[in-house]
Design an enzyme around this catalytic site. Structure first.
Site, mmCIF file in Angstrom:
data_model
loop_
_atom_site.group_PDB
_atom_site.id
_atom_site.type_symbol
_atom_site.label_atom_id
_atom_site.label_comp_id
_atom_site.label_asym_id
_atom_site.label_seq_id
_atom_site.Cartn_x
_atom_site.Cartn_y
_atom_site.Cartn_z
ATOM 1 N N CYS A 160 -66.894 -15.583 -52.620
ATOM 2 C CA CYS A 160 -66.567 -16.755 -51.815
ATOM 3 C C CYS A 160 -66.452 -16.374 -50.333
ATOM 4 O O CYS A 160 -67.429 -15.970 -49.725
ATOM 5 C CB CYS A 160 -65.316 -17.447 -52.349
ATOM 6 S SG CYS A 160 -65.167 -19.170 -51.780
ATOM 7 N N HIS A 180 -66.180 -18.216 -58.144
ATOM 8 C CA HIS A 180 -64.939 -17.654 -58.686
ATOM 9 C C HIS A 180 -65.008 -17.676 -60.218
ATOM 10 O O HIS A 180 -65.705 -18.504 -60.810
ATOM 11 C CB HIS A 180 -63.733 -18.495 -58.259
ATOM 12 C CG HIS A 180 -63.444 -18.464 -56.797
ATOM 13 N ND1 HIS A 180 -62.980 -17.343 -56.153
ATOM 14 C CD2 HIS A 180 -63.530 -19.436 -55.844
ATOM 15 C CE1 HIS A 180 -62.797 -17.611 -54.876
ATOM 16 N NE2 HIS A 180 -63.129 -18.874 -54.661
#
Length: 578
Positions: free
Chosen positions: A369, A454
């Site tokens: 991310c 994630h």
């Protein structure tokens, strides 16, 4: 309508999240259809539901404990700190603006350029705290109460988690997560105290005695958490506490090691030097695999590495110095709520140069991310940091542009020949312009990988394939265990929480509270806090002024809005954080 219970705490980190999860798991094993609920949470560890709503990771864990699908109803207000003094407000799973602590509470302090008013993304915060506050507490309390009522209509029971301490008396008028929701929904409250910190009896008594008479009427009992030793030595104190307060202790939970449940937040406790590794089995191969996680500012979803730590022979530690990368077989740059800030921190600490050296030497690096974004060539950010164009580390052929719209998705794909599931939470939009190999939504160059996903490492086959690639690149004789199931390990941990409640709590008393509600006739413990003007009956005035005259008692407000340390600046947004 189903029954309910609020689990409050004497402090942040007293154990509310795990007790709530434990009660949920115990109830569902009894055949009760149960759901968790937290009206307002502050955390950088969040999750995306199947309908694309962002909620606290702890509430997703509690939903798993209850064996129900997580929903935005379970965490209607989520606060995500983005700096020392501001937080993104997520309402019913969607971001609606950025506010300072003063703006959120309506304290004086004037305008704050760059922050956005709740419900009006991009709008200035306004001329005064008082005008900002106007009606927000009532509107939010109405929203969270409606969410709770909907859950109670569709479940036999709802176990609610409070935040921080209910005795944050200077913040009582804005409370929607502790006594505010307890009174609005007529919930009995059990207060959890961490005896491992010491002073648990004073904490129980003081918490109760600092509440107004009306709030005290909902405090139905206490629960001791993290007890070590012979419980018979504790019992005289529990008897005296009941004599002093008129309330029973409904459980003494022993200290339990190795509970690998999702943590809410990386702000309050520094992760520096923290080590995670499997306690289940020894390494499967000849070598261990060492993973170093850069503890970047505003680190988010650091729970991504829990699946690695669950693998026998994988040792995960959090680091903040370049020297600590030297013996690491894999370095992870995790997600962050402040990508540009984290990039500057890496450069300042010397970690940026260390990462570049690793890449040049062909040693594995993984960016997730925000960590993926800063490994790229360029970042254009007029949204999060408003820093404009910033050069990245240049380790991946990726250009990132921050969009106002947040990406909230639950993607499914394939990588390294294995099926992968994950979730995405980001404003940055990445354009991949090259690379040796596609890697989920990102790419790989040499031994540097990057992705927005994630939770991908929770996919067992993919995790094993990835660790084999890392071991090969690192020259380690590491072999992933063929039978490690992260989902099964998570279930075992949740069952352990249920066992703690079943074996060490007065479950009959808990059931009575859930089914019958607030007990009648609970005694008042003086002195009590004066009712706030908003709470006082019509025509009545508080016995003493609601605001301290000399500011000496306003410490929590000062910490909430003026402290420069990020680990304390937003404590008061939830009357604590947990």
């Amino acid at each position: 309508m189903g029954g309910g219970l609020l689990v409050a705490g004497t402090t942040s980190d007293a154990g509310k999240s795990v007790v709530t999860a434990g009660i949920c798991r115990w109830l569902v094993r009894q055949g009760v259809k149960v759901a968790p609920f937290k009206a307002q949470n502050m955390s950088l560890n969040s999750f995306v539901t199947r309908e694309g709503a962002e909620i606290g990771r702890a509430q997703a864990m509690q939903a798993a404990a209850a064996r129900v699908e997580p929903s935005a109803l379970m965490n209607p207000v989520l606060l995500k700190p983005g700096s020392d003094r501001s937080s993104q407000v997520v309402l019913l799973g969607k971001p609606v603006g950025e506010l300072s602590a003063r703006g959120y509470f309506g304290g004086a302090g004037g305008s704050s350029p760059g922050k956005t008013q709740l419900g009006e993304p991009g709008a200035p915060e306004g001329p005064s705290g008082a005008s900002l506050y106007g009606g927000r507490r009532e509107a939010l309390l109405g929203t969270v109460t409606e969410c709770l009522e909907e859950l109670r209509r569709t479940h036999d029971a709802v176990i609610c988690e409070g935040a921080g301490s209910p005795a944050e008396i200077n913040l009582r008028r804005t409370d929607i997560v502790n006594m505010g929701i307890a009174r609005a929904a007529r919930l009995p409250v059990v207060v959890v105290g961490d005896i491992d910190r010491g002073g648990v009896f004073a904490s129980f008594f003081g918490t109760t005695a600092l509440l107004s008479r009306e709030d005290q009427a909902h405090i139905a009992g206490y629960m001791v958490n993290k007890f070590r030793g012979d419980v018979t030595l504790l019992e005289p104190g529990l008897d005296m506490l009941r004599d002093l307060t008129g309330r029973p202790t409904v459980g003494v939970l022993p200290f339990a090691h190795g509970l690998g449940i999702d943590e809410e937040d990386g702000l309050r406790v520094s992760m520096r030097g923290a080590v995670r590794e499997s306690v289940v089995a020894p390494p499967h191969g000849a070598d261990v695999l060492r993973v170093a996680v850069c503890a970047v500012p505003l680190m988010s979803n650091f729970t991504d590495v829990d699946a690695l730590a669950a693998e026998p022979g994988v040792i995960v530690r959090f680091v903040d110095r370049p020297e600590e990368l030297a013996d690491a077989d894999l370095v992870i740059v995790p997600g962050t709520r402040g990508t540009v800030k984290a990039l500057a921190w890496l450069r300042q600490r010397g970690l940026a140069d260390a990462l570049k050296r690793r890449a040049a030497e062909g040693r594995p690096v993984l960016g997730i991310c925000g960590g993926y974004q800063l490994l790229g060539e360029r970042i254009e950010d007029d949204v999060e940091s408003r820093a404009g164009t910033v050069e990245g580390l240049g380790l991946l052929p990726v250009r990132v542009r921050f969009a106002r719209e947040k990406t909230l998705e639950r993607p499914v794909g394939e990588a390294l020949g294995e099926r992968v599931e994950g979730y995405e939470i980001h404003h940055g939009v990445a354009e991949v312009t090259g690379g040796d190999e596609a890697f989920l939504d990102g790419c790989r160059v040499g031994s540097v990988w990057g992705t927005h996903w994630h939770g991908s490492l929770e996919s067992d086959g993919f995790r094993r394939a990835f660790l084999r690639r890392v071991a090969d690149a690192a020259g380690r004789s590491f072999v992933p265990a063929p039978d490690t199931s992260f989902a099964a390990l998570r279930e075992e941990q949740l069952d352990r929480l249920g066992d703690l409640i079943e074996h060490h709590a007065d479950t009959d008393a808990l059931l009575r509270l859930i089914e019958q509600g607030v007990p009648a006739g609970l005694p008042f413990v003086p002195p009590g806090a004066p009712a706030h003007p908003a709470e006082a009956p019509a025509g009545e005035k508080p016995a003493v002024p609601a605001q301290p005259s000399d500011g000496a008692a306003d410490t929590a407000n000062t910490a909430a809005s003026d402290a420069p340390d990020q680990s304390h600046s937003f404590e008061a947004l939830e009357g604590g954080t947990r």
